[in-house]
Each structure stands twice: as C-alpha cells, then as structure tokens.
Design an enzyme around this catalytic site. Structure first.
Site, PDB file in Angstrom:
ATOM      1  N   SER A   1       5.358  35.217  56.513  1.00  0.00           N
ATOM      2  CA  SER A   1       6.534  36.091  56.644  1.00  0.00           C
ATOM      3  C   SER A   1       6.097  37.377  57.343  1.00  0.00           C
ATOM      4  O   SER A   1       4.932  37.795  57.239  1.00  0.00           O
ATOM      5  CB  SER A   1       7.071  36.442  55.260  1.00  0.00           C
ATOM      6  OG  SER A   1       7.959  37.536  55.358  1.00  0.00           O
TER       7      SER A   1
ATOM      8  N   TYR B   1       7.595  38.333  46.610  1.00  0.00           N
ATOM      9  CA  TYR B   1       7.684  37.560  47.846  1.00  0.00           C
ATOM     10  C   TYR B   1       6.546  37.940  48.795  1.00  0.00           C
ATOM     11  O   TYR B   1       5.814  37.086  49.304  1.00  0.00           O
ATOM     12  CB  TYR B   1       9.047  37.808  48.504  1.00  0.00           C
ATOM     13  CG  TYR B   1       9.262  37.028  49.777  1.00  0.00           C
ATOM     14  CD1 TYR B   1       9.595  35.685  49.736  1.00  0.00           C
ATOM     15  CD2 TYR B   1       9.136  37.654  51.023  1.00  0.00           C
ATOM     16  CE1 TYR B   1       9.790  34.969  50.903  1.00  0.00           C
ATOM     17  CE2 TYR B   1       9.336  36.950  52.192  1.00  0.00           C
ATOM     18  CZ  TYR B   1       9.665  35.604  52.134  1.00  0.00           C
ATOM     19  OH  TYR B   1       9.853  34.897  53.282  1.00  0.00           O
TER      20      TYR B   1
END
Ligand code: ZN
Length: 657
Positions: free
Chosen positions: A541, A554
């Site tokens: 990410s 996350y």
C-alpha cells in the site's frame, strides 16, 4: 445407443441442408460417436447459381467446425460433378486436393471442405454421415477385426481396410463400394477408423448409424463381456492417491521436455484410476490410439508412470525412424500429452485447459475401446508408420494451427487470494486474458466461473489448514503453481492508536500479514517446482512509504508484508523465485471504498469526490484494472531479473517521490 431424432425438432430446420445440420448436431452430442471435431456429414441438393442454372451441390462439413455446434454456414457448398470427377484422377497430392476443392466452391467465403469431401461425393446417396464410434473402433482394433465385422453385419456393410484419410481413402472406398455394395447395404466400415452410413435423407442415414452402432454395442456385451455404453466418462469421480507435490514434480519435468510451461490436469475418474493401475497397463496402453486421428491430441501413446526421459528418448527414436516419410519435417515437442500413473491416475497435458480437456475426453473413450477390444481377444492398433503419417500430416497439423498461437502466459498457473472482488478480481482477469490458468481463493466465491481457466475455491487465508487444502486442490486441477498474487486484505476500522480496539488490530494483522505468511508457506514447495521460475507479487500500500493518521493497523500490517516480501526475496532466490511488492494508492473502485467514504474524505481536503480521486501528480484516477494489468506485467517474463522490488502505482505522489 439411443436414437435422438425428434420429428418436431427436426421440422424447425428447413430444407435438406437444415435437416443435415440437425442430424449432424445429434451425432456431435454423442461423445461415443464423435469427439472434438471428429466425424463429418454431407447432403446433396440442387441449387441455382448466379445465372439461374441448376447445379448439383454437395454440402460437406467444413474443416474447423464441430458437428455438435455446426451451423448451415459450417458446410462448404461444392459443385458435385466436378468433385466426383476428381475421384477419377489416378493421384492427387493433399495440397492439390485442397486447392481443387476450393476451386469448386459455390461460395468463396465458405470454409475448407472436409478432407473426406471426395469420398462423400462418390457415395451414391443424398445424405451421408461419418463417425469414429467407440463400438466400431473396439470391433475393428482387433486381430480378427474384419471377421468380426462380417460375423456381426454380414454383407450389409462394405468393409474398407485402413487407408489414411484424403484422396487415397476416397479412391479405396469407391473401389470397395463398387465391389461389395448390394441392395441391403446400410453402412461402410473403415477398419481402425470409423463408420459411414447413408440414405435418401439425413434421417435415414442417422437411423442407420444408430442401428449399426447399437448392434456393435450389443455384440460387445455378448462377445467381449464389456458394456461400452457404461462409459468411463460416466463413472463416479474419485481421486487417485498421488500427492499434489508428485503431480507438480511431474509437471515440471514434462514442461522441461516440452520446452514450455504446460498444464497437467488430473481427471478424477474411478475407471481411469483402475485402468492406470492395471498390471498390464504398459502393454495395453502402449499399442497405439483408438484411431489415428487422435495422435495430434494424445501422441501415439501415453506416458506410463513418471519416467519422462525415457518417453522423450522413445519419441526421438520414433521420429528418427519415420521422418523420411515427410522429407524436411520438423520434430514436434516430444513431451507426452497423456499420463497414466498408478497413484495419480489419468493426467493430460497441454498449453491450454481446452487442450487438456480434449485429450482427457479422448483418452476416457480410448479406455472404453481398449477394454472392449481386450475382451475380444486383444486390442491391436495400427503400426507406427500409419500413426506418424497422421501425426505429421500437414492437414492435421493445420487443424491445430487453426486454434492459433497460445497467448504468452498459457501453460502457467497463478494463485490469487481475494479473487472474488476488487484488486484480486482484476488480477484474475488480467492473468486469464494473458492465457494463465488461475486458482482464485476467497472467503466467498461467485460459484460460477465463466471460463474453465478459473478454478474458484473458498478458504480463509488466516486458517493455514483451509488455505493449504485449497492450494492442493488447485494444483490437482492445473498441475502446479508458477505465480502467487497475495491480494486478500482488509482496511479495518479507522482509529487513532490511543483508541485501537485490540480485536480490530488483531483481525487486520491476521488477514493482512498472517494470511500472506500462510499463503507463502503453502505455495513455496510448488513455486520451487515452477518450470519457468516462481513469481510472487505482494499487494502492499502507499501507506507503507507514506502512512496517514488513523490507519495504524492497516499501515503496520502492509509494512510488515513488505518486509516479509523482502526476506522471501532473499530466502527464495536460490529456488529461482522472485518476490516483488506493489504499493497501490487510491484505488477507489474496490469494496474498501464506498461513495460515502469517498465523499467524507474528499470533504476533509475541501475537494469534490472526482478531484479527490485524481489527487496525484498525473491527475489520473487509478482503477483496479490498472493494478491488475501491472500485476500481470510484473508476473511476466520481462520482470524475470527483478526481485525484492517495490513499485508504486499511485499516479505519482509528492510524498513518496
Ligand atoms: Zn474419419
């Protein structure tokens, strides 16, 4: 064999050609009669040409069409008299025959007429049907084949000894027909090849076909003690005992022999397993195919067991012994297409799943034929010279070439987690569009894959056992694993570190980090056996190089995955496996983003939703399709020399550049 002719249904097809289309489809629907492009049919009719002159026309099946799905335009309209005259020539090369047939078409856009067109033209009947029926092959692939044909059908059939399809066969059939035909003639039996039936109408020709084949099936029950209608294809599917790792090892060796990645598909079938386990399998299965036409799909015989080297050297010798028949011919790849192994059962190899399935269907019927012929005293196939002539015959090779060069990733197998939606789904589509077979793993799947190149399995990536089971099932289906894409992931609830709920933290790390570790562990042994080198692609990410507030779990999980990938790149280089990571940002067309969430985030920055989606240097929205394309490219051979790399896909971010 059941007669499927239905008068009401037949009446919806108009004219003699329509009836021929209907009758052809009935033959094509019965795999014990014809398989995958085998067999052909014709009908003769009168038509007006462009001048209004009446012309006798032979409509014969066009090459490349399958009887099961044929349409009127699948029949090539030929000038009957001209084609009949060709049969009077003393000899005609294949190339000249194809040329002459094309010259006599009434429609320049028609497909190439069947290589058996001249034979159809010579038979003095309006409608003609031709099949490679299992029962007829079982009867004629025996040492006393002709005697048995006579015992069963007497003088009601014309018997033709084996001649390779083409002009010479048409001549031989015409000759035998003239010698043997009488008022009772209902069929022509071509030894080791098949049956022709005929009549004034397609319905008559079809009825004759079903009658003679039913008689042959009953004969086999009485004389061979084998009910060929209880086909291997109908048996209860049961897996053989060999492990997925054994299968992947065999696939690696087979692909190396073929010089390219191949799928190696297991056919779970109890009768095939029993056949593969026969103590005399190396003898009965290595005499040759049920009919020479099958060699382009199955090679002349299967590999028994797993000794690929021996198979390859036998194939080289077979080529050496026979190559003089076609001067200058190039040897085809020597890898087997069918494998019979006492533990793995029946396996078929090919660059495409369709190639494997065709070979599998053919071999299941071959088992029927061999077992029935054995019941009649022994299966006898044609000598290898005849098989070679068909395998290397330019017109047979042209059939294969018609399906085109397989795409770049054909023969390769990818595992994609999170395959049911978002980035995972896009990766599946991009990989399949490049020819790969994909094992898609997700918590829930659509359940109805639109292509046989996709096997959808349900598993929880956080449960190592459930994941390993799915991975093994995938390998049993396609033969191994070359590519792994870890796309399963969750975003989790946003909260600042001080407010993190322990269970949310653990769930996010469990899916995003442990799930990937589990995947790498389950797939590593298979990746190490990839014939072209394993490739792993982890979905990180943008939060890794540029984290944001409120997404600690996350961001931490994706950072850990990135580190996991770097360590894997170090550890697995010696296995020839590359491991790379992509860092997508702002991929809004996935389940992670609802319209409300986009609006809310956009409002935070004082932007419209559209501006927010394009807030990168290039001003472009990044779609899951873009990510899928990048992943597929990074799993291609252009990236073979790259490992441990991290590639952002974010339209350019000033926080990262
Ligand atoms: Zn044929």
């Amino acid at each position: 064999m059941k007669n499927l002719w239905n008068v009401t249904e037949a009446s919806t097809f108009s004219g003699p050609l329509g009836e021929c289309v209907y009758g052809s489809r009935l033959l094509g629907a019965e795999s014990a009669l014809v398989l995958h492009g085998g067999g052909n049919t014709s009908v003769k009719a009168q038509e007006s040409d462009i001048h209004g002159d009446q012309v006798d026309v032979l409509y014969v099946k066009g090459s490349g069409w399958d009887l099961a799905t044929i349409e009127p335009q699948g029949f090539a309209p030929l000038r009957l008299e001209a084609v009949k005259r060709l049969a009077e020539l003393p000899a005609l090369t294949d190339t000249e025959m194809v040329n002459q047939l094309r010259l006599n078409l009434l429609d320049a856009s028609a497909p190439n007429p069947s290589v058996e067109a001249i034979l159809h033209a010579s038979l003095p009947f309006t409608a003609v049907q031709h099949t490679h029926a299992d029962a007829a092959l079982a009867l004629t692939n025996t040492s006393e084949g002709e005697q048995r044909v006579r015992e069963l059908w007497g003088t009601s059939v014309v018997v033709v000894p084996y001649v390779m399809p083409g002009f010479d066969l048409a001549k031989a059939c015409a000759l035998e027909f003239e010698k043997q035909a009488n008022a009772d003639t209902v069929a022509m039996v071509l030894m080791n090849h098949g049956v022709f039936t005929f009549g004034d109408t397609t319905e008559q020709a079809y009825n004759n076909m079903i009658d003679v084949i039913t008689e042959a099936e009953n004969y086999l029950i009485t004389k061979a003690g084998v009910d060929i209608t209880n086909s291997a294809t109908l048996a209860t599917p049961v897996n053989a005992t060999g492990s997925a790792l054994d299968q992947a090892t065999l696939r690696q060796n087979l692909s190396n022999a073929a010089g390219r990645s191949m799928l190696l598909v297991r056919t779970p079938n109890q009768r095939a397993n029993v056949f593969a386990g026969r103590s005399d399998v190396a003898d009965v299965a290595c005499r040759g195919p049920a009919t020479p036409d099958h060699v382009i799909r199955t090679k002349q015989f299967p590999l028994i067991g797993r000794n690929i080297d021996k198979f390859v050297s036998n194939y080289h010798n077979y080529f050496e012994r026979n190559q003089d028949r076609f001067p200058g011919v190039q040897e085809l790849d020597p890898a087997p297409r069918v494998v019979l192994d006492s533990e793995l059962g029946l396996l078929t190899a090919g660059a495409r799943i369709s190639d494997c399935e065709i070979a599998s269907d053919i071999y299941l019927h071959t088992i029927d034929v061999i077992e029935a012929s054995e019941g009649l005293g022994g299966f006898v196939a044609l000598p290898e010279t005849d098989l070679f002539e068909v395998e290397y015959w330019e017109l047979e090779q042209a059939k294969l070439a018609k399906s085109g060069q397989p795409p770049a990733m054909s023969g390769e197998v990818a595992v994609v987690t999170g395959s049911a939606s978002g980035i995972g789904r896009a990766c599946v589509e991009a990989l399949i569009s490049r020819g790969a077979a994909v094992i898609g793993i997700d918590l829930n799947t659509s359940g109805t894959p639109t292509t046989p190149s996709l096997l959808e399995l349900t598993a929880d990536v956080t449960d190592p056992e459930s994941l390993a089971t799915a991975v093994n099932m995938g390998v049993e289906r396609f033969g191994g694993i070359d590519i792994v894409v870890a796309a399963a992931g969750i975003f989790g609830a946003s909260s600042e570190i001080a407010d993190i709920v322990q269970s949310d933290w653990e769930t996010t790390l469990s899916v995003n980090l442990n799930g990937v570790t589990n995947l790498l562990q389950a797939t590593h042994p298979f990746l190490a056996l990839s014939p072209s080198g394993g490739r792993v692609l982890l979905v990180g990410s943008k939060n890794v190089p540029a984290p944001g507030k409120g997404a600690a779990a996350y961001s931490a999980s994706k950072a850990a995955v990135t580190q996991l990938g770097r360590v894997a790149a170090l550890e697995w280089a010696e296995d020839g496996i590359v491991v790379n990571t992509i860092h997508p940002d702002g991929v809004f067309d996935t389940g992670l983003w609802s319209q409300e969430l986009v609006d809310e985030r956009a409002a935070n920055y004082g932007l419209t939703a559209d501006e927010y989606k394009r807030r990168n240097l290039l001003g472009q929205e990044i779609t899951s399709g873009d990510v899928g394309e990048l992943v597929a490219a990074m799993c291609s051979h252009s990236f073979r020399q790259i490992t441990g790399a991290q590639i952002p896909i974010d339209g350019g971010s000033d926080r990262v550049i």
